[in-house]
Enzyme design. Structure first.
Site, PDB file in Angstrom:
ATOM      1  N   TYR A  41      -6.991  25.395 -82.166  1.00  8.93           N
ATOM      2  CA  TYR A  41      -5.455  25.111 -81.352  1.00  8.93           C
ATOM      3  C   TYR A  41      -5.381  24.074 -80.693  1.00  8.93           C
ATOM      4  CZ  TYR A  41      -4.543  29.764 -83.540  1.00  8.93           C
ATOM      5  OH  TYR A  41      -4.424  30.791 -84.460  1.00  8.93           O
ATOM      6  N   GLU A  42      -4.376  23.275 -80.522  1.00  8.55           N
ATOM      7  CA  GLU A  42      -4.147  21.911 -80.057  1.00  8.55           C
ATOM      8  C   GLU A  42      -4.252  22.020 -78.701  1.00  8.55           C
ATOM      9  OE1 GLU A  42      -0.447  20.247 -81.461  1.00  8.55           O
ATOM     10  OE2 GLU A  42       0.667  21.579 -80.376  1.00  8.55           O
ATOM     11  N   SER A  43      -4.003  23.249 -77.938  1.00 10.16           N
ATOM     12  CA  SER A  43      -4.146  23.321 -76.556  1.00 10.16           C
ATOM     13  C   SER A  43      -5.885  23.064 -76.025  1.00 10.16           C
ATOM     14  CB  SER A  43      -3.763  24.744 -75.994  1.00 10.16           C
ATOM     15  OG  SER A  43      -4.607  25.744 -76.872  1.00 10.16           O
TER      16      SER A  43
END
Lengths: 277, 282
Positions: free
Chosen positions: A69-71
């Site tokens: 996930y881009e986090s």
């Protein structure tokens, strides 16, 4: 109208595993999308429908899939679906968590991700996606959230899968804004812009499975979900739909797939109701 | 050198009308208490910078604090649109809002360039993307070695960056754990940095040698505000209040309801109220 049903070897044995429960088109979409993923994939996960599909895959046939996930969470295995791309659940269950610039510069731009799985507010027949504005950019009718990571996810992942429910508002002849570039005007448009990755390679809707034509790159229906007609696909799509010479029927959900999805959604709903004072 | 002080003083001393201000936290450790204090003090004409513009900027923009927004995503993550930002963009309410829109890769690179003291960031991005056509700050450079054309955006150098972190030690060193986002870069890129923390400990012990620690001499001011990231979360302290994010969609949908909510929960509240808001989220 003729739907061919392709029965794989061992189908009769598999038939016992097929769910006897009724299922809805949204569940069929998520499960069909999950089947596109394998344990070998390193997948950049968009929030919403892609996230559900990726986690159903992980909990059924693709236990070793790497979900990112881009986090900054790499190799995450959430027990409930995150509401945002940065829920604590993602970090708690990740192999490692890196900073956001590292995520975009090393992992995504560096070419380490095989599949980007995106949702869309608007998509066109070439897999170009708009999540930025409805109407003119400078005087929008509706200001949508915008691209976030999507512009570079679309150009840097090995290939792109898209999943969304069909509607004439969502599947349009011309998108209002190129948030992320798919195949542009089709053909070799990506290569002409210096983009070396494959781009949109699969579109899974609540009614059908679509693949790009090898030459024109226009999405073509290759399978219809059980009970879906060609008219239903055309009536919920803003462009003239092309069907492949052989249109298969998507196998219905198995008991395992359906149970996995429903339990995941139940756990998620319960978790998201917890709140502070 | 980091100075410990109450949040109202930290905001008053470090946030001025017209500042370029970043409030960072990538869905985690969002500095909500600092944003609310800025609203209470009525700071105006801000250029707000933030990758994942979410509830706090919806609130600040809805209260008229900003004239410009530099951002890469303006949504309520997992829920939908930001209705106060929309109202400002579509209808100019309560004041028009200039937008400078980027992708995440661009802003992450721009903060990194700011932290690295470079004038601009270079990355392989924006190919075929519509933003490159509507944002004049998105340009290109040609690699002097390979002739590849790459995207370039100006470095971000905020006047002040606000972040929230788990803890500080007595000297003012700050520890960030979990999803660390863009906070280190945003602090090092800024002229001033203000940190709210869950707690202060005498000294850090048992830290992993690779832990994300910002030394006290990179920080201007520290304020202790337990719960100060609510409704986002603080890893190992409290969970994300997802129900509050879902509820915000309704609150922000109506101008009057929004103002009433802001009066009750921000204007007539204090930083000390945050501790109670996370009490059920252990």
């Amino acid at each position: 109208m003729r739907h061919r049903k392709i029965l794989p070897a061992g189908w009769l044995g598999w038939g016992d595993m097929m769910s006897k429960q009724p299922f809805n088109s949204s569940e069929m979409m998520t499960i069909a999308a999950s089947r596109a993923l394998t344990s070998e994939d390193v997948c950049f996960v968009g929030i919403g429908a892609p996230s559900a599909a990726c986690n159903v895959a992980r909990l059924t046939h693709a236990p070793d899939i790497t979900l990112i996930y881009e986090s900054g969470t790499i190799g995450t295995a959430p027990d409930v679906l995150p509401l945002s791309i940065g829920d604590g659940e993602l970090c708690d269950t990740a192999l490692t968590t890196v900073s956001v610039p590292e995520m975009f510069r090393y992992w995504l731009q560096g070419g380490h991700i095989t599949i980007g799985f995106l949702g869309a507010a608007q998509v066109d027949r070439f897999g170009n996606i708009n999540t930025t504005v409805i109407g003119d950019y400078h005087k929008p009718k509706v200001r949508l959230p915008g691209g976030g990571g999507a512009p570079e996810i679309a150009s840097c992942c090995g290939k792109i899968y898209i999943t969304m429910a069909q509607s004439k508002r969502g599947m349009v002849d011309k998108i209002d804004f190129f948030t992320s570039f798919g195949h542009g005007e089709g053909g070799d448009h990506r290569q002409r812009l210096g983009i070396e990755t494959k781009g949109p390679s699969l579109l899974i809707t609540d009614l059908a499975i679509w693949h790009p034509d090898p030459e024109t790159k226009e999405f073509v229906v290759t399978a219809l979900h059980p009970g879906v007609t060609r008219d239903m696909v055309q009536d919920t799509c803003g462009w003239k739909v092309r069907f492949s010479d052989v249109v298969e029927e998507t196998p219905p959900p198995t008991e395992l797939e359906l149970t996995t999805l429903r339990e995941l959604k139940e756990r998620t709903a319960a978790a998201h109701e917890e709140r502070g004072r | 050198m980091a100075q410990f002080m109450p949040l109202p003083d930290a905001i008053h001393d470090n946030l001025k009308d017209g500042d370029k201000a970043a409030f960072e936290g990538f869905t985690h450790l969002i500095p909500t208490a600092a944003a609310h204090e800025a609203i209470r003090q009525g700071i105006s004409d801000l250029i707000l910078i933030r990758m994942t513009t979410d509830l706090i900027y919806d609130q600040m923009i809805g209260m008229g604090l900003a004239r410009k927004l530099v951002f890469s995503y303006a949504g309520n993550p997992g829920v939908g649109l930001l209705r106060r930002v929309r109202d400002a963009v579509e209808n100019g309410w309560p004041r028009p809002l200039e937008l400078e829109e980027h992708s995440h890769a661009a802003l992450a690179s721009a903060y990194e360039a700011g932290a690295a003291g470079l004038p601009f960031a270079v990355f392989r991005g924006y190919r075929g993307a519509g933003l490159a056509k509507v944002n004049p700050a998105i340009r290109s450079v040609t690699c002097p070695f390979t002739d590849e054309v790459l995207a370039a955006v100006p470095a971000l150098r905020p006047d002040v960056t606000f972040i929230h972190a788990q803890k500080a030690d007595r000297k003012g060193n700050v520890l960030i754990e979990g999803i660390v986002g863009i906070q280190k870069e945003a602090v090092l890129a800024a002229r001033r940095a203000v940190v709210t923390v869950e707690e202060v400990v005498e000294e850090f012990s048992g830290l992993h040698p690779n832990a994300c620690v910002l030394p006290h001499w990179t920080i201007t001011a520290i304020s202790v505000v337990p719960g100060g990231a609510h409704p986002s979360y603080a890893h190992n302290y409290y969970k994300r209040d997802n129900a509050a994010y879902i509820e915000w969609d309704e609150i922000a949908a109506d101008r009057k309801r929004f103002r009433a909510w802001m009066d009750e929960h921000v204007i007539n509240a204090t930083p000390e109220d945050f501790a109670g808001r996370v009490a059920g989220l252990g």
